[in-house]
Design an enzyme around this catalytic site. Structure first.
Site: not given
Ligand code: NAD
Length: 341
Positions: A80, A177, A179, A181, A183
């Site tokens: 990452k 959330g 956003g 994902v 949505y």
């Protein structure tokens, strides 16, 4: 900060500190493991309060990627990158050119992609400096619908285990959330007949889900209090902690956010409250599986089959947890470590 001790305790191979002053670029690239293949994991752009916070985030996220790929049966290790900065003010062109140059120096040991705060367009800039990047706009594209579908499959598995039916029709899902994902997940849940209670810091995102899927909106801090069947954390990490766990009134937790447990023992705390937790890296593997279309030349149908198999992996985790009398988070770690060995 005892950097080497922290790295050793979490089993990391390498952490690279990267700096390009002219580009306003400061980043860390953490490689947790390359045992099963190149360390694959996205690049996060975030305003960290301190260098230590960024270091710990990079280490936790990269280890999560190792476990995620191992459990999903993918030939990748875990890595990452975190870039320290404010996405609203940075010069994205210079920033992601600089990032691409540093990723290139690792010669393919690390393959990057988008993550929170970065997009497929940013990765197109990275691609100008290195080929070790996935998630390009013109290739596998936005992973969010795939991630959302994986979360949906994990919920079905948990429902099957808990309620002896994977049917989510009539179940209430508290979604944190709305956003990328969140949505897509709301859409899939709505189509499956589930009821939605939703929260987001961005009111326009909440409104869209209310308008399109008939969701009920609550204030962000209320989402932990609502009575629902399932809680789906799809915002940021560490949301399952000493303050939130006692408030939850749900039977199942399955969501896309990485590192949902603030500390490892919070897995046992959920178990103690009788809440079935689907470990985050089992649930949210859909995005990296989608990346296989680009990185391993998979057909979309092959990737979809693998995302659907998140259902079976979740059941495997529940079975091991029950057999050993341990929390599901611990069981997932055991299964991933077995595969790594
Ligand atoms: P996103 O940035 O599009 O959406 C996150 C949403 O959460 C935003 O709308 C934000 O306003 C909201 N939010 C932030 N803090 C909140 C709070 N306290 N309460 C309510 N809402 C809050 O990100 P995304 O791509 O949808 O990803 C969601 C999560 O899933 C992230 O943690 C990400 O790391 C993880 N994840 C995403 C993918 C993917 O394919 N996009 C894959 C694996 C994991």
């Amino acid at each position: 900060m005892k950097a080497f001790e922290i790295m050793e305790s979490m089993g990391h191979e390498q952490v690279m500190l990267c700096c390009d002053e002219a580009a306003g670029y400061r980043a860390l690239i953490a490689i947790h493991s390359t045992r099963l293949g190149p360390a694959v994991g996205g690049t996060r752009l975030w305003t960290y309060a301190s260098d230590k916070e960024a270091f710990i985030d990079a280490l936790r996220l990269s280890r999560g990627m190792t476990y995620k790929s191992a459990l999903a049966g993918l030939p990748f290790g875990g890595g990452k990158a975190v870039i320290i900065g404010d996405g609203k003010t940075v010069d994205r062109d210079r920033l992601f050119h600089a990032h691409g140059r540093f990723v290139e120096t690792l010669g393919g040991r690390y393959v990057t992609a988008e993550d929170v705060g970065t997009s497929t367009l940013d990765m197109d800039i990275v691609r100008l400096e290195t080929k070790h990047v996935a998630g390009l706009a013109a290739r596998s594209g936005d992973p969010s619908p795939w991630t959302a579908h994986g979360v949906f499959r994990a919920m079905q598995a948990a429902a099957h285990y808990r309620w002896h039916s994977e049917n989510l029709s009539g179940k209430t899902v508290a979604l944190q959330g709305c956003g990328n994902v969140g949505y897509c997940l709301a859409k899939e849940l709505h189509e499956a007949g589930a009821k939605l209670i939703v929260a987001d810091l961005a009111t326009e995102r909440v409104q869209r889900v209310v308008n399109e899927f008939g969701a009920t909106a609550v204030k962000p801090e209320r989402i932990y209090h609502v009575a629902a069947d399932i809680f789906a954390p799809c915002a940021l990490g560490a949301v399952l902690n000493d303050e939130t766990i006692p408030r939850l009134r749900v039977e199942i937790i399955a969501g896309a956010a990485n590192n949902q447990l603030r500390e490892a023992w919070h897995g046992a705390a959920l178990q103690g409250r009788g809440i079935l937790y689907v470990p985050d890296y089992v649930t949210n593997a859909g995005g990296i599986i989608n990346g296989c279309i680009e990185m391993l030349d998979w057909e979309p149908a092959q990737a979809l089959k693998k995302v659907n198999a998140i259902y079976d992996t979740a059941l495997e985790v529940f079975a091991l947890a029950q057999q050993q009398g341990i929390a599901t988070a611990e069981a997932a770690d055991c299964l991933a470590e077995q595969r790594l060995r």
